[in-house]
Design a protein around this motif. Sequence first.
Motif, PDB file in Angstrom:
ATOM      1  N   ALA A  69       1.124  -1.019   0.364  1.00 41.85           N
ATOM      2  CA  ALA A  69      -0.456   0.483   0.049  1.00 41.85           C
ATOM      3  C   ALA A  69       0.750   1.262   0.543  1.00 41.85           C
ATOM      4  CB  ALA A  69      -0.865  -0.053   1.522  1.00 41.85           C
ATOM      5  N   GLU A  70       1.618   1.481   0.504  1.00 45.08           N
ATOM      6  CA  GLU A  70       3.002   2.731   1.385  1.00 45.08           C
ATOM      7  C   GLU A  70       4.092   1.515   0.706  1.00 45.08           C
ATOM      8  OE1 GLU A  70       2.242   4.664   4.597  1.00 45.08           O
ATOM      9  OE2 GLU A  70       1.513   5.603   3.509  1.00 45.08           O
ATOM     10  N   ILE A  71       5.510   2.090  -0.307  1.00 43.52           N
ATOM     11  CA  ILE A  71       6.276   2.003  -0.241  1.00 43.52           C
ATOM     12  C   ILE A  71       7.654   2.487   0.615  1.00 43.52           C
ATOM     13  CG2 ILE A  71       8.284   1.295  -1.977  1.00 43.52           C
ATOM     14  CD1 ILE A  71       5.647   1.200  -4.252  1.00 43.52           C
ATOM     15  N   THR A  72       8.193   1.799   1.851  1.00 39.37           N
ATOM     16  CA  THR A  72       9.034   2.067   2.302  1.00 39.37           C
ATOM     17  C   THR A  72       9.800   1.720   2.417  1.00 39.37           C
ATOM     18  OG1 THR A  72       7.765   1.829   4.562  1.00 39.37           O
ATOM     19  CG2 THR A  72       7.708   3.588   3.212  1.00 39.37           C
ATOM     20  N   MET A  73      11.325   1.539   2.876  1.00 43.65           N
ATOM     21  CA  MET A  73      12.252   1.119   2.868  1.00 43.65           C
ATOM     22  C   MET A  73      12.517  -0.283   4.284  1.00 43.65           C
ATOM     23  SD  MET A  73      14.895   1.592   1.438  1.00 43.65           S
ATOM     24  CE  MET A  73      16.520   0.199   2.057  1.00 43.65           C
ATOM     25  N   GLU A  74      11.317   0.053   5.509  1.00 42.08           N
ATOM     26  CA  GLU A  74      11.079  -0.802   6.303  1.00 42.08           C
ATOM     27  C   GLU A  74       9.752  -2.012   5.704  1.00 42.08           C
ATOM     28  OE1 GLU A  74      11.060   2.620   6.871  1.00 42.08           O
ATOM     29  OE2 GLU A  74      13.052   2.338   7.925  1.00 42.08           O
ATOM     30  N   ALA A  88       4.706   4.796  -8.966  1.00 39.63           N
ATOM     31  CA  ALA A  88       5.768   6.457  -8.131  1.00 39.63           C
ATOM     32  C   ALA A  88       4.646   7.467  -7.032  1.00 39.63           C
ATOM     33  CB  ALA A  88       5.697   7.052  -8.825  1.00 39.63           C
ATOM     34  N   SER A  89       2.878   6.797  -7.226  1.00 39.68           N
ATOM     35  CA  SER A  89       2.611   7.571  -6.352  1.00 39.68           C
ATOM     36  C   SER A  89       2.181   6.950  -5.205  1.00 39.68           C
ATOM     37  CB  SER A  89       1.006   7.475  -7.246  1.00 39.68           C
ATOM     38  OG  SER A  89       0.604   6.342  -7.110  1.00 39.68           O
ATOM     39  N   LYS A  90       2.372   5.802  -5.097  1.00 41.72           N
ATOM     40  CA  LYS A  90       2.906   4.854  -3.396  1.00 41.72           C
ATOM     41  C   LYS A  90       4.044   5.212  -2.699  1.00 41.72           C
ATOM     42  CE  LYS A  90       0.188   0.945  -4.573  1.00 41.72           C
ATOM     43  NZ  LYS A  90       0.353  -0.743  -5.228  1.00 41.72           N
ATOM     44  N   ILE A  91       5.142   6.042  -3.484  1.00 43.14           N
ATOM     45  CA  ILE A  91       6.049   5.864  -2.884  1.00 43.14           C
ATOM     46  C   ILE A  91       6.435   6.991  -1.559  1.00 43.14           C
ATOM     47  CG2 ILE A  91       9.087   6.258  -3.092  1.00 43.14           C
ATOM     48  CD1 ILE A  91       8.843   5.076  -5.763  1.00 43.14           C
TER      49      ILE A  91
END
Length: 132
Positions: free
Chosen positions: A88-93, A119-122
């Motif tokens: 849903a959300e793209i982060t390092m964790e 790109a919109s999820k990052i």
Amino acid sequence: MGIENLTPAEGSTSTRKRVGRGCGSGMGKTSTRGQKGQKSRTGYKRKRNFEGGQQPLARRLPKVGFTVKNNKPYVINVEKIKAVAELAEITMEAIRGVHKVANSVTKVKLVGASAKDLASKIKDENVTTTGN
């Protein structure tokens, strides 16, 4: 037996060489320095690591221990690893949660045909995308 009775082992110590105290001492005249030359003069000081004109060991050996601080990103192909695309959300964790990424990795680049759509999820500045 007390500390005041301790003595060094026999033959382990010797009196220091006193040079320049007359010819009768056996170390007079040139004071064990030889006849002439730079080493016999007062104030002579050989350069550290000087090997008589031979290339010094430090310059003969290859340089080691330097690492280039070129932080290239860890590349993830979203076509092959579908779990990253489904986040849903793209982060390092979040990426570390679904894909095995070393702790030393600081930047991630998402590549693949559908990478531009993510790109919109990052939500992390250390994660970037490119389209092929």
